[in-house]
Design a protein around this motif. Structure first.
Motif, PDB file in Angstrom:
ATOM      1  N   LYS A  70      -2.081  -5.079   3.654  1.00  0.00           N
ATOM      2  CA  LYS A  70      -1.379  -5.447   4.811  1.00  0.00           C
ATOM      3  C   LYS A  70      -0.379  -4.691   5.726  1.00  0.00           C
ATOM      4  O   LYS A  70      -0.254  -4.586   6.858  1.00  0.00           O
ATOM      5  N   LEU A  71       0.004  -3.683   5.010  1.00  0.00           N
ATOM      6  CA  LEU A  71       1.135  -2.726   5.311  1.00  0.00           C
ATOM      7  C   LEU A  71       0.586  -1.252   5.451  1.00  0.00           C
ATOM      8  O   LEU A  71       0.144  -0.962   4.492  1.00  0.00           O
ATOM      9  N   ILE A  72       0.531  -0.552   6.582  1.00  0.00           N
ATOM     10  CA  ILE A  72       0.367   0.719   6.582  1.00  0.00           C
ATOM     11  C   ILE A  72       1.016   1.516   5.684  1.00  0.00           C
ATOM     12  O   ILE A  72       0.718   2.881   5.058  1.00  0.00           O
ATOM     13  N   GLU A  73       2.296   1.167   5.533  1.00  0.00           N
ATOM     14  CA  GLU A  73       3.183   1.916   4.557  1.00  0.00           C
ATOM     15  C   GLU A  73       2.458   1.808   3.209  1.00  0.00           C
ATOM     16  O   GLU A  73       2.638   2.835   2.468  1.00  0.00           O
ATOM     17  N   SER A  74       2.108   0.855   2.601  1.00  0.00           N
ATOM     18  CA  SER A  74       1.349   0.631   1.431  1.00  0.00           C
ATOM     19  C   SER A  74       0.313   1.709   1.386  1.00  0.00           C
ATOM     20  O   SER A  74       0.089   2.360   0.501  1.00  0.00           O
ATOM     21  N   LEU A  75      -0.313   1.380   2.356  1.00  0.00           N
ATOM     22  CA  LEU A  75      -1.764   2.562   2.550  1.00  0.00           C
ATOM     23  C   LEU A  75      -1.103   3.801   2.300  1.00  0.00           C
ATOM     24  O   LEU A  75      -1.858   4.687   1.624  1.00  0.00           O
ATOM     25  N   ALA A  76      -0.429   4.188   2.960  1.00  0.00           N
ATOM     26  CA  ALA A  76       0.338   5.848   2.886  1.00  0.00           C
ATOM     27  C   ALA A  76       0.644   6.240   1.622  1.00  0.00           C
ATOM     28  O   ALA A  76       0.469   7.051   1.004  1.00  0.00           O
ATOM     29  N   ASN A  77       1.567   5.197   1.091  1.00  0.00           N
ATOM     30  CA  ASN A  77       1.913   5.451  -0.314  1.00  0.00           C
ATOM     31  C   ASN A  77       1.071   5.536  -1.545  1.00  0.00           C
ATOM     32  O   ASN A  77       0.995   6.632  -2.106  1.00  0.00           O
ATOM     33  N   HIS A  78      -0.051   4.602  -1.408  1.00  0.00           N
ATOM     34  CA  HIS A  78      -0.934   4.794  -2.520  1.00  0.00           C
ATOM     35  C   HIS A  78      -2.005   5.986  -2.151  1.00  0.00           C
ATOM     36  O   HIS A  78      -2.460   6.554  -3.090  1.00  0.00           O
ATOM     37  N   LEU A  79      -2.236   6.401  -0.870  1.00  0.00           N
ATOM     38  CA  LEU A  79      -3.183   7.508  -0.479  1.00  0.00           C
ATOM     39  C   LEU A  79      -2.481   8.765  -0.754  1.00  0.00           C
ATOM     40  O   LEU A  79      -2.646   9.475  -1.346  1.00  0.00           O
ATOM     41  N   LEU A  80      -1.088   8.757  -0.569  1.00  0.00           N
ATOM     42  CA  LEU A  80      -0.122   9.936  -1.086  1.00  0.00           C
ATOM     43  C   LEU A  80      -0.506  10.132  -2.742  1.00  0.00           C
ATOM     44  O   LEU A  80      -0.618  11.152  -2.936  1.00  0.00           O
ATOM     45  N   GLN A  81      -0.363   9.231  -3.461  1.00  0.00           N
ATOM     46  CA  GLN A  81      -0.435   9.339  -4.638  1.00  0.00           C
ATOM     47  C   GLN A  81      -1.735   9.817  -5.281  1.00  0.00           C
ATOM     48  O   GLN A  81      -1.849  10.509  -6.033  1.00  0.00           O
ATOM     49  N   THR A  82      -2.869   9.301  -4.382  1.00  0.00           N
ATOM     50  CA  THR A  82      -4.103   9.794  -4.937  1.00  0.00           C
ATOM     51  C   THR A  82      -4.399  11.385  -4.559  1.00  0.00           C
ATOM     52  O   THR A  82      -4.958  11.907  -5.352  1.00  0.00           O
ATOM     53  N   LEU A  83      -3.776  11.668  -3.320  1.00  0.00           N
ATOM     54  CA  LEU A  83      -3.907  13.035  -3.045  1.00  0.00           C
ATOM     55  C   LEU A  83      -2.891  14.026  -3.868  1.00  0.00           C
ATOM     56  O   LEU A  83      -3.458  15.053  -4.437  1.00  0.00           O
ATOM     57  N   LEU A  84      -1.839  13.441  -4.347  1.00  0.00           N
ATOM     58  CA  LEU A  84      -1.061  14.302  -5.239  1.00  0.00           C
ATOM     59  C   LEU A  84      -1.730  14.368  -6.539  1.00  0.00           C
ATOM     60  O   LEU A  84      -1.651  15.463  -7.171  1.00  0.00           O
ATOM     61  N   THR A  85      -2.428  13.455  -7.139  1.00  0.00           N
ATOM     62  CA  THR A  85      -3.169  13.527  -8.292  1.00  0.00           C
ATOM     63  C   THR A  85      -4.296  14.466  -8.442  1.00  0.00           C
ATOM     64  O   THR A  85      -4.636  15.230  -8.953  1.00  0.00           O
ATOM     65  N   SER A  86      -5.184  14.361  -7.104  1.00  0.00           N
ATOM     66  CA  SER A  86      -6.259  15.042  -6.766  1.00  0.00           C
ATOM     67  C   SER A  86      -5.990  16.506  -6.382  1.00  0.00           C
ATOM     68  O   SER A  86      -6.807  17.599  -6.729  1.00  0.00           O
ATOM     69  N   PHE A  87      -4.666  17.027  -5.923  1.00  0.00           N
ATOM     70  CA  PHE A  87      -4.689  18.113  -5.545  1.00  0.00           C
ATOM     71  C   PHE A  87      -3.238  18.846  -6.323  1.00  0.00           C
ATOM     72  O   PHE A  87      -2.319  18.850  -5.481  1.00  0.00           O
ATOM     73  N   PRO A  88      -3.127  18.760  -7.412  1.00  0.00           N
ATOM     74  CA  PRO A  88      -1.933  19.045  -8.036  1.00  0.00           C
ATOM     75  C   PRO A  88      -1.283  20.442  -8.005  1.00  0.00           C
ATOM     76  O   PRO A  88      -0.029  20.888  -8.113  1.00  0.00           O
ATOM     77  N   ALA A  89      -2.123  21.529  -7.305  1.00  0.00           N
ATOM     78  CA  ALA A  89      -1.718  22.850  -6.936  1.00  0.00           C
ATOM     79  C   ALA A  89      -0.780  22.754  -5.686  1.00  0.00           C
ATOM     80  O   ALA A  89      -0.221  23.709  -5.470  1.00  0.00           O
ATOM     81  N   ALA A  90      -0.898  21.478  -4.934  1.00  0.00           N
ATOM     82  CA  ALA A  90      -0.066  21.753  -3.634  1.00  0.00           C
ATOM     83  C   ALA A  90       1.449  21.623  -4.115  1.00  0.00           C
ATOM     84  O   ALA A  90       1.816  21.148  -5.271  1.00  0.00           O
TER      85      ALA A  90
END
Length: 122
Positions: A70-90
């Protein structure tokens, strides 16, 4: 500090509070910025020494096209966690999401939210 950016990725998504947004969908634009020490890590012209932006784009595409909020804020938070997990060298990842078709009065280009985080609490 180096920065890897993917600007204005576009997706047709089904995010939104209103039923017509979730039924008809709308276009979202995403900017992904990844802090990564390119200056010291990339020494041999080898893609394995960097964060492959094609791989980042694939993760974003897979996530955005298979999740609806419903919220793009939720989309952003969950996508952020996915990217942080997928690319831990960042060292950090920043995401901006723009919603262009916002059902509210007024003349404006878009609504944008921004989130940033670090993997494993760096």
């Amino acid at each position: 500090m180096g920065m890897i950016r993917i600007n204005n990725l576009r997706f047709h998504t089904f995010n939104g509070v209103l039923p017509e947004e979730r039924r008809n969908g709308q276009q979202l634009g995403l900017d992904i910025a990844i802090k990564y020490p390119i200056e010291t890590k990339v020494q041999h012209d080898d893609v394995h020494e960097t964060i492959n932006y094609a791989a980042v784009r694939n993760v974003v595409d897979e996530f955005v096209t298979t999740h609806s909020y419903k919220l793009i804020e939720s989309l952003a938070n969950h996508l952020l966690q996915t990217l942080l997990t997928s690319f831990p060298a960042a060292d950090a990842i920043n995401i901006k999401i723009r919603k262009y078709s916002v059902p509210m009065p007024g003349i404006f280009d878009d609504v944008e939210i921004e989130v940033e985080g670090t993997p494993n609490g760096k």
